[in-house]
Scaffold this active site. Structure first.
Site, mmCIF file in Angstrom:
data_model
loop_
_atom_site.group_PDB
_atom_site.id
_atom_site.type_symbol
_atom_site.label_atom_id
_atom_site.label_comp_id
_atom_site.label_asym_id
_atom_site.label_seq_id
_atom_site.Cartn_x
_atom_site.Cartn_y
_atom_site.Cartn_z
ATOM 1 N N VAL A 1 9.893 -4.692 50.176
ATOM 2 C CA VAL A 1 10.765 -4.045 51.164
ATOM 3 C C VAL A 1 10.894 -2.539 50.945
ATOM 4 O O VAL A 1 11.431 -1.833 51.807
ATOM 5 C CB VAL A 1 12.171 -4.696 51.185
ATOM 6 N N ASN B 1 19.422 -8.067 53.075
ATOM 7 C CA ASN B 1 19.978 -8.696 51.888
ATOM 8 C C ASN B 1 19.181 -8.386 50.622
ATOM 9 O O ASN B 1 19.729 -8.408 49.526
ATOM 10 C CB ASN B 1 20.024 -10.220 52.101
ATOM 11 N N SER C 1 27.985 -4.733 47.816
ATOM 12 C CA SER C 1 28.559 -5.262 46.582
ATOM 13 C C SER C 1 29.884 -4.583 46.315
ATOM 14 O O SER C 1 30.097 -3.426 46.702
ATOM 15 C CB SER C 1 27.616 -5.006 45.400
ATOM 16 N N TYR D 1 23.094 1.047 40.329
ATOM 17 C CA TYR D 1 23.320 -0.018 41.311
ATOM 18 C C TYR D 1 24.547 0.294 42.164
ATOM 19 O O TYR D 1 24.503 0.170 43.401
ATOM 20 C CB TYR D 1 23.499 -1.352 40.587
#
Length: 245
Positions: A63, A89, A142, A155
């Site tokens: 991706v 996702n 998240s 992240y």
């Protein structure tokens, strides 16, 4: 939730939350395009979804590769004629390191996969959504992008970027019948566990357990449904009443 005649792309669909979304969309009658780097698992998922009788396309795709993503989206549109729903996702997250000990290459990799993939897929489907005055874009983020998790700076940064991107996009396209929302899971049961309803104990939530893949998929699919027609520009935390880190 009813998705008859709707076409949905789900990235990271071979397991975990993406797999839960594939099940839920199939139950609702959607035509599916499932994307993952793990093609073997996608083959298994497609076989499992055959019982619903809906058309399912599967694609092995990195991706973070803009050209590869464009080829996938173009093929989906060529075969199904449109894309009504996009669930971004796919992501990577397993890294725990202090800020100054995090390799720069990992920062770049996380940005490419967690952020740029969302840009690539969204760019691919937006023109058709605008033309039809209809579209549902749901980005899986998240709680790390909300609170910022220690030892997970790269992240956390990528997920915060996607939250902000989603809200900005939602304001640009709201008048065109397109909604854009985020779902931010807290602690989720291991994606490798094949049971989408599995949970386990966790001290990170006041509910004292993790969330299941299906609990997250339920919220994602609600936002993808016409039942959520007046919901946009939101980041919904599915976190079991999380104890903030």
């Amino acid at each position: 939730m009813i998705f008859n005649e709707k076409v949905a792309i789900v990235t990271g669909a071979a397991m975990g939350i993406g797999y839960g979304c594939a099940l839920k969309f199939s139950e609702g009658g959607a035509k599916l395009a499932l994307v993952d780097i793990n093609y073997e698992k996608l083959v298994e998922v497609k076989k499992e979804l055959a019982k619903y009788g809906n058309e399912v396309l599967i694609y092995k795709c990195d991706v973070s590769d803009e050209t590869g993503v464009k080829e996938v989206v173009d093929d989906v549109i060529a075969k199904f004629g449109k894309v009504d729903i996009l669930v971004n996702n796919a992501a990577i997250w397993r890294n725990w390191s202090k800020f100054e000990e995090t390799p720069i290459d990992l920062w770049k990799k996380m940005i490419d996969i967690n952020v740029m993939s969302v840009v690539y897929f969204t760019n691919g489907v937006l023109p058709g959504m605008k033309e039809r005055n209809y579209g549902k874009i749901i980005n899986v983020c998240s709680v790390a992008g909300v609170y910022g998790n220690a030892n997970m700076a790269c992240y956390s940064a990528t997920k915060a970027a996607v939250v902000a991107m989603t809200k900005a996009l939602a304001k640009e396209v709201a008048h065109l019948g397109i909604t854009a929302n985020c779902v931010s899971p807290g602690s989720v049961s291991p994606a490798e566990n094949p049971d989408p309803y599995f949970t386990q104990k966790s001290d990170l939530a006041f509910m004292n357990r993790t969330g299941s893949d299906m609990e997250n998929a339920n919220v994602i699919c609600f936002l993808a449904s016409d039942e959520a027609s007046y919901v946009s520009c939101q980041n919904i935390q599915v976190d079991g009443c999380r104890r903030k880190q």
